[in-house]
Design a protein around this motif. Structure first.
Motif, PDB file in Angstrom:
ATOM      1  N   GLY A   1     171.403  73.450  66.405  1.00 35.32           N
ATOM      2  CA  GLY A   1     170.872  72.266  67.054  1.00 35.32           C
ATOM      3  C   GLY A   1     171.359  72.129  68.477  1.00 35.32           C
TER       4      GLY A   1
ATOM      5  N   TYR B   1     170.597  76.788  58.775  1.00 34.50           N
ATOM      6  CA  TYR B   1     171.681  76.366  59.669  1.00 34.50           C
ATOM      7  C   TYR B   1     173.004  76.955  59.208  1.00 34.50           C
ATOM      8  CZ  TYR B   1     175.014  73.350  62.075  1.00 34.50           C
ATOM      9  OH  TYR B   1     176.065  72.885  62.837  1.00 34.50           O
TER      10      TYR B   1
ATOM     11  N   CYS C   1     159.994  71.575  56.700  1.00 33.31           N
ATOM     12  CA  CYS C   1     159.490  70.968  57.937  1.00 33.31           C
ATOM     13  C   CYS C   1     158.863  72.046  58.813  1.00 33.31           C
ATOM     14  CB  CYS C   1     160.647  70.291  58.669  1.00 33.31           C
ATOM     15  SG  CYS C   1     160.209  69.665  60.290  1.00 33.31           S
TER      16      CYS C   1
ATOM     17  N   ILE D   1     162.235  79.897  57.188  1.00 34.31           N
ATOM     18  CA  ILE D   1     163.104  78.822  57.669  1.00 34.31           C
ATOM     19  C   ILE D   1     162.419  77.476  57.512  1.00 34.31           C
ATOM     20  CG2 ILE D   1     164.172  77.844  59.747  1.00 34.31           C
ATOM     21  CD1 ILE D   1     164.683  80.752  60.658  1.00 34.31           C
ATOM     22  N   GLU D   2     161.134  77.415  57.866  1.00 32.92           N
ATOM     23  CA  GLU D   2     160.383  76.173  57.726  1.00 32.92           C
ATOM     24  C   GLU D   2     160.324  75.724  56.264  1.00 32.92           C
ATOM     25  OE1 GLU D   2     157.224  76.398  61.446  1.00 32.92           O
ATOM     26  OE2 GLU D   2     156.738  77.410  59.562  1.00 32.92           O
TER      27      GLU D   2
ATOM     28  N   ILE E   1     163.798  74.238  55.269  1.00 32.83           N
ATOM     29  CA  ILE E   1     164.131  72.907  55.784  1.00 32.83           C
ATOM     30  C   ILE E   1     163.013  71.899  55.507  1.00 32.83           C
ATOM     31  CG2 ILE E   1     165.610  73.839  57.612  1.00 32.83           C
ATOM     32  CD1 ILE E   1     163.414  73.246  59.606  1.00 32.83           C
TER      33      ILE E   1
ATOM     34  N   LEU F   1     158.231  73.719  62.252  1.00 35.17           N
ATOM     35  CA  LEU F   1     158.875  73.796  63.558  1.00 35.17           C
ATOM     36  C   LEU F   1     157.813  74.007  64.631  1.00 35.17           C
ATOM     37  CD1 LEU F   1     162.003  76.046  62.770  1.00 35.17           C
ATOM     38  CD2 LEU F   1     161.914  73.566  63.041  1.00 35.17           C
TER      39      LEU F   1
ATOM     40  N   VAL G   1     165.887  72.575  67.983  1.00 42.33           N
ATOM     41  CA  VAL G   1     166.746  73.656  67.521  1.00 42.33           C
ATOM     42  C   VAL G   1     166.400  74.900  68.319  1.00 42.33           C
ATOM     43  CG1 VAL G   1     167.007  72.755  65.176  1.00 42.33           C
ATOM     44  CG2 VAL G   1     165.139  74.363  65.687  1.00 42.33           C
TER      45      VAL G   1
ATOM     46  N   SER H   1     171.152  72.491  55.647  1.00 41.05           N
ATOM     47  CA  SER H   1     170.105  73.458  55.312  1.00 41.05           C
ATOM     48  C   SER H   1     170.662  74.881  55.317  1.00 41.05           C
ATOM     49  CB  SER H   1     168.939  73.354  56.300  1.00 41.05           C
ATOM     50  OG  SER H   1     169.334  73.808  57.583  1.00 41.05           O
TER      51      SER H   1
ATOM     52  N   VAL I   1     164.664  64.535  60.512  1.00 38.03           N
ATOM     53  CA  VAL I   1     165.001  65.735  59.745  1.00 38.03           C
ATOM     54  C   VAL I   1     166.443  66.150  60.025  1.00 38.03           C
ATOM     55  CG1 VAL I   1     164.486  68.167  59.362  1.00 38.03           C
ATOM     56  CG2 VAL I   1     162.623  66.531  59.703  1.00 38.03           C
ATOM     57  N   GLN I   2     167.218  66.330  58.979  1.00 38.90           N
ATOM     58  CA  GLN I   2     168.608  66.759  59.094  1.00 38.90           C
ATOM     59  C   GLN I   2     168.694  68.256  58.782  1.00 38.90           C
ATOM     60  OE1 GLN I   2     170.999  64.574  60.113  1.00 38.90           O
ATOM     61  NE2 GLN I   2     169.435  62.976  60.217  1.00 38.90           N
ATOM     62  N   ILE I   3     169.406  69.009  59.615  1.00 34.56           N
ATOM     63  CA  ILE I   3     169.490  70.460  59.398  1.00 34.56           C
ATOM     64  C   ILE I   3     170.884  70.919  58.973  1.00 34.56           C
ATOM     65  CG2 ILE I   3     167.646  70.893  61.072  1.00 34.56           C
ATOM     66  CD1 ILE I   3     169.872  71.913  63.000  1.00 34.56           C
TER      67      ILE I   3
END
Length: 393
Positions: free
Chosen positions: A89, A82, A56, A50-51, A54, A58, A37, A79, A74-76
């Motif tokens: 992405g 996003y 996750c 942001i982490e 989501i 980064l 991303v 989120s 991981v799907q954003i």
């Protein structure tokens, strides 16, 4: 969660890879190839938030500013970061291709195959408050998606989008100052001037545009027909122009003097360098792979198209400007062979060293000064990159 290819690769595809000296193991590397991303500038202080959203961590891509990696599963898309336009992405290799252009404030940039739009976003971020970006794509629905992305990330102010054939597109950049010539909210038929763009166009104009699209779909479009302008920002240079002024043409000599400073030709290809794209054929059916990737006639037609796109992009470039040619194919025919044929046909074209690549995780192409990214070497999708400049003749 995404997985590796579950079935053995078809023999025909393995033969295709062997003929092009491509390592088949790259197609089983998806579990170790991260997603990437780009953090929209101005959101650096919100990285931890942001982490958390989501769920996750980064990981900073040290060789490419503004880029972060995350696990492939991981799907954003759903989120909040996003949806709020804080991240988008885009594979790091594609981001690298844009960085090779060295876009800077004041440049007039042409993206000749603009969809789906993430590269446009990077260019416009780099421009700041000076210059312009012109995005062109032959597929209207894909370019409409670009328009949506630009609006989502509030990046359309200096951009204009044309539905057009990139092999024949011939409109020059609009070199104007940053002050808009009008602040109205519609296109006025009375004086034929473009006013500030709005998605809420008058009913008569929407009806006229729909008729024009219907006419295009029912008959062959004449080569002389103007490209369809589907979006323009307030400071893109369009506001205040008449149609005649917008669609004025230039000679090749004039383009050499007043053409685009930077041109990106990220050409249509077989997408064989994209592991995730090849994985889709497990669901689409391997017979579809034969038609879309392996068919010799399709490959031949693509290489003709790629050479035409590269040649036209170069024609629109000003002397001293930079052009980047890229594809997400790993085949020699769609990359080095196209570059070789292009150089033979264009005496003013000079292949340039990509200085930015020092420290990048990539390989040299078969032609010196070209680059290749692949999942095993680069932890990215596959991509070929070549950079040119135009010399005075």
């Amino acid at each position: 969660m995404e997985e590796n290819l579950k079935l053995p690769l078809p023999e025909a595809f393995l033969n295709f890879l062997k003929e092009n000296c491509i390592d088949p193991s790259i197609y089983t590397a998806s579990d170790s190839t991260p997603r990437h991303v780009r953090l929209k500038p101005g959101n650096e202080a919100e990285l931890e938030e942001i982490e958390a959203e989501i769920k996750c961590k980064l990981e900073k891509v040290n060789w490419l500013p503004g880029f972060y990696s995350l696990p492939p599963y991981v799907q954003i898309a759903n989120s909040k970061p996003y949806q709020d336009g804080k991240i988008y992405g885009i594979d790091a290799a594609s981001g690298a291709a844009v960085s090779v252009l060295k876009v800077s404030p004041g440049d007039h940039v042409l993206d000749l195959c603009a969809a789906p739009g993430a590269k446009l976003c990077i260019m416009l971020d780099l421009l700041g408050d000076l210059g312009s970006v012109t995005g062109v794509d032959v597929a209207r629905h894909r370019l409409a998606a670009c328009r949506t992305i630009l609006q989502k990330y509030s990046l359309g102010d200096r951009c204009r989008l044309f539905v057009a054939d990139g092999t024949t597109f011939s409109l020059p950049p609009l070199r104007v100052d940053s002050v808009s010539r009008s602040c109205e909210s519609a296109f006025e038929e009375k004086d034929d001037k473009f006013r500030e763009w709005t998605s809420r166009r008058p009913w008569k104009e929407r009806k006229r545009a729909a008729k024009a699209r219907e006419a295009k779909s029912s008959q062959l479009v004449a080569a002389s027909e103007n490209p369809e302008l589907i979006f323009y920002g307030r400071h893109s240079g369009v506001v205040g122009l008449s149609k005649n002024e917008l669609y004025k043409t230039m000679s090749d000599l004039e383009f050499s003097n007043c053409g685009y400073d930077k041109v990106l030709v990220d050409a249509e290809c077989t997408h064989d360098g994209s592991v995730r794209h090849i994985q889709k054929f497990e669901h689409w059916g391997w017979r579809t792979l034969q038609r879309r990737v392996l068919d010799a006639e399709r490959t031949d037609s693509l290489t003709v198209l790629q050479l035409k796109l590269l040649s036209n992009g170069f024609r629109l470039l000003k002397v001293g400007g930079l052009l980047v040619y890229s594809t997400c194919s790993l085949t020699v025919a769609q990359n080095e062979d196209v570059v070789d044929n292009f150089l033979k046909e264009n005496a003013s074209a000079e292949l340039q060293q990509i200085e930015e690549a020092n420290g990048w995780p990539c390989k040299s192409g078969r032609i010196p000064m070209t680059l290749r990214f692949d999942p095993l070497t680069s932890q990215t999708s596959g991509l070929f990159v070549a950079k040119f400049t135009k010399r005075a003749t």
